[in-house]
Design a protein around this motif. Structure first.
Motif, PDB file in Angstrom:
ATOM      1  N   GLU A 129       7.019 -24.614 -24.174  1.00 46.04           N
ATOM      2  CA  GLU A 129       5.741 -23.922 -23.983  1.00 46.04           C
ATOM      3  C   GLU A 129       5.003 -23.739 -25.303  1.00 46.04           C
ATOM      4  O   GLU A 129       3.774 -23.688 -25.331  1.00 46.04           O
ATOM      5  CB  GLU A 129       5.954 -22.573 -23.308  1.00 46.04           C
ATOM      6  CG  GLU A 129       6.308 -22.678 -21.848  1.00 46.04           C
ATOM      7  CD  GLU A 129       6.602 -21.333 -21.212  1.00 46.04           C
ATOM      8  OE1 GLU A 129       6.603 -20.308 -21.925  1.00 46.04           O
ATOM      9  OE2 GLU A 129       6.853 -21.314 -19.988  1.00 46.04           O
ATOM     10  N   ALA A 130       5.758 -23.657 -26.395  1.00 48.67           N
ATOM     11  CA  ALA A 130       5.152 -23.501 -27.715  1.00 48.67           C
ATOM     12  C   ALA A 130       4.716 -24.846 -28.308  1.00 48.67           C
ATOM     13  O   ALA A 130       4.220 -24.893 -29.434  1.00 48.67           O
ATOM     14  CB  ALA A 130       6.124 -22.801 -28.661  1.00 48.67           C
ATOM     15  N   GLY A 131       4.925 -25.934 -27.546  1.00 49.00           N
ATOM     16  CA  GLY A 131       4.475 -27.239 -28.011  1.00 49.00           C
ATOM     17  C   GLY A 131       5.527 -28.075 -28.709  1.00 49.00           C
ATOM     18  O   GLY A 131       5.192 -29.075 -29.354  1.00 49.00           O
ATOM     19  N   PHE A 132       6.783 -27.687 -28.607  1.00 49.28           N
ATOM     20  CA  PHE A 132       7.861 -28.447 -29.237  1.00 49.28           C
ATOM     21  C   PHE A 132       8.554 -29.319 -28.205  1.00 49.28           C
ATOM     22  O   PHE A 132       8.473 -29.062 -27.007  1.00 49.28           O
ATOM     23  CB  PHE A 132       8.886 -27.506 -29.873  1.00 49.28           C
ATOM     24  CG  PHE A 132       8.352 -26.749 -31.050  1.00 49.28           C
ATOM     25  CD1 PHE A 132       8.400 -27.304 -32.320  1.00 49.28           C
ATOM     26  CD2 PHE A 132       7.789 -25.500 -30.886  1.00 49.28           C
ATOM     27  CE1 PHE A 132       7.907 -26.610 -33.409  1.00 49.28           C
ATOM     28  CE2 PHE A 132       7.289 -24.797 -31.961  1.00 49.28           C
ATOM     29  CZ  PHE A 132       7.341 -25.356 -33.230  1.00 49.28           C
ATOM     30  N   ARG A 133       9.237 -30.348 -28.682  1.00 46.64           N
ATOM     31  CA  ARG A 133      10.079 -31.134 -27.790  1.00 46.64           C
ATOM     32  C   ARG A 133      11.430 -31.325 -28.452  1.00 46.64           C
ATOM     33  O   ARG A 133      11.544 -31.365 -29.678  1.00 46.64           O
ATOM     34  CB  ARG A 133       9.453 -32.476 -27.434  1.00 46.64           C
ATOM     35  CG  ARG A 133       9.445 -33.481 -28.540  1.00 46.64           C
ATOM     36  CD  ARG A 133       8.779 -34.773 -28.045  1.00 46.64           C
ATOM     37  NE  ARG A 133       8.663 -35.705 -29.133  1.00 46.64           N
ATOM     38  CZ  ARG A 133       9.481 -36.720 -29.348  1.00 46.64           C
ATOM     39  NH1 ARG A 133      10.481 -36.960 -28.528  1.00 46.64           N
ATOM     40  NH2 ARG A 133       9.314 -37.513 -30.369  1.00 46.64           N
ATOM     41  N   SER A 134      12.445 -31.441 -27.652  1.00 40.67           N
ATOM     42  CA  SER A 134      13.812 -31.577 -28.138  1.00 40.67           C
ATOM     43  C   SER A 134      14.103 -33.046 -28.449  1.00 40.67           C
ATOM     44  O   SER A 134      13.701 -33.943 -27.700  1.00 40.67           O
ATOM     45  CB  SER A 134      14.783 -31.081 -27.073  1.00 40.67           C
ATOM     46  OG  SER A 134      16.111 -31.262 -27.508  1.00 40.67           O
ATOM     47  N   ILE A 135      14.778 -33.278 -29.553  1.00 40.69           N
ATOM     48  CA  ILE A 135      15.267 -34.614 -29.882  1.00 40.69           C
ATOM     49  C   ILE A 135      16.723 -34.501 -30.298  1.00 40.69           C
ATOM     50  O   ILE A 135      17.192 -33.424 -30.664  1.00 40.69           O
ATOM     51  CB  ILE A 135      14.449 -35.302 -31.001  1.00 40.69           C
ATOM     52  CG1 ILE A 135      14.554 -34.510 -32.309  1.00 40.69           C
ATOM     53  CG2 ILE A 135      13.009 -35.487 -30.592  1.00 40.69           C
ATOM     54  CD1 ILE A 135      14.017 -35.246 -33.510  1.00 40.69           C
ATOM     55  N   GLN A 136      17.430 -35.613 -30.246  1.00 42.46           N
ATOM     56  CA  GLN A 136      18.825 -35.634 -30.670  1.00 42.46           C
ATOM     57  C   GLN A 136      18.926 -36.545 -31.880  1.00 42.46           C
ATOM     58  O   GLN A 136      18.362 -37.637 -31.882  1.00 42.46           O
ATOM     59  CB  GLN A 136      19.721 -36.154 -29.551  1.00 42.46           C
ATOM     60  CG  GLN A 136      21.183 -36.145 -29.900  1.00 42.46           C
ATOM     61  CD  GLN A 136      22.039 -36.527 -28.691  1.00 42.46           C
ATOM     62  OE1 GLN A 136      21.558 -36.990 -27.674  1.00 42.46           O
ATOM     63  NE2 GLN A 136      23.329 -36.330 -28.821  1.00 42.46           N
ATOM     64  N   VAL A 137      19.606 -36.091 -32.910  1.00 38.77           N
ATOM     65  CA  VAL A 137      19.755 -36.857 -34.142  1.00 38.77           C
ATOM     66  C   VAL A 137      21.235 -37.020 -34.445  1.00 38.77           C
ATOM     67  O   VAL A 137      21.984 -36.039 -34.474  1.00 38.77           O
ATOM     68  CB  VAL A 137      19.062 -36.153 -35.330  1.00 38.77           C
ATOM     69  CG1 VAL A 137      19.241 -36.937 -36.599  1.00 38.77           C
ATOM     70  CG2 VAL A 137      17.588 -35.921 -35.040  1.00 38.77           C
ATOM     71  N   TRP A 138      21.653 -38.254 -34.669  1.00 42.10           N
ATOM     72  CA  TRP A 138      23.034 -38.533 -35.046  1.00 42.10           C
ATOM     73  C   TRP A 138      23.100 -38.672 -36.554  1.00 42.10           C
ATOM     74  O   TRP A 138      22.314 -39.397 -37.148  1.00 42.10           O
ATOM     75  CB  TRP A 138      23.510 -39.824 -34.378  1.00 42.10           C
ATOM     76  CG  TRP A 138      23.700 -39.653 -32.907  1.00 42.10           C
ATOM     77  CD1 TRP A 138      22.765 -39.816 -31.936  1.00 42.10           C
ATOM     78  CD2 TRP A 138      24.895 -39.264 -32.251  1.00 42.10           C
ATOM     79  NE1 TRP A 138      23.314 -39.550 -30.709  1.00 42.10           N
ATOM     80  CE2 TRP A 138      24.615 -39.226 -30.870  1.00 42.10           C
ATOM     81  CE3 TRP A 138      26.180 -38.957 -32.687  1.00 42.10           C
ATOM     82  CZ2 TRP A 138      25.568 -38.885 -29.924  1.00 42.10           C
ATOM     83  CZ3 TRP A 138      27.129 -38.620 -31.735  1.00 42.10           C
ATOM     84  CH2 TRP A 138      26.822 -38.583 -30.373  1.00 42.10           C
ATOM     85  N   VAL A 139      24.008 -37.969 -37.166  1.00 41.44           N
ATOM     86  CA  VAL A 139      24.186 -38.013 -38.616  1.00 41.44           C
ATOM     87  C   VAL A 139      25.642 -38.322 -38.932  1.00 41.44           C
ATOM     88  O   VAL A 139      26.526 -38.094 -38.096  1.00 41.44           O
ATOM     89  CB  VAL A 139      23.761 -36.683 -39.273  1.00 41.44           C
ATOM     90  CG1 VAL A 139      22.271 -36.403 -39.066  1.00 41.44           C
ATOM     91  CG2 VAL A 139      24.580 -35.526 -38.756  1.00 41.44           C
TER      92      VAL A 139
END
Length: 62
Positions: free
Chosen positions: A10-20
Motif C-alpha cells: 500500500e505504501a508503494g513497495f514491492r517484495s523481491i528476493q535476492v540471493w547472495v
C-alpha cells in the motif's frame, strides 16, 4: 507478516528476493581470496574496463 507486506504494498513497495553468497559456507573465504587475488593481478587498464567506464553513469553526472 502478511499484514506487514500488505502495508508495504500500500505504501508503494514491492517484495523481491535476492540471493547472495553464504559467507558461512566453508569454502567462502578461500573463494573470496582467490577472486580478490585474480582482480589484484589483472592489468590496471583493459578494454573491458574502458567499456564499463564508457557505459556507466557516474553519480556525479546526475
Amino acid at each position: 507478516m502478511s499484514e506487514h507486506r500488505r502495508r508495504m504494498r500500500e505504501a508503494g513497495f514491492r517484495s523481491i528476493q535476492v540471493w547472495v553468497p553464504d559467507t558461512r559456507a566453508k569454502n567462502f573465504a578461500a573463494e573470496a581470496h582467490r577472486q580478490s587475488a585474480m582482480a589484484a593481478d589483472a592489468a590496471t587498464h583493459s578494454d573491458d574496463q574502458e567499456w564499463i567506464e564508457a557505459v556507466s553513469v557516474s553519480w556525479d553526472d546526475e
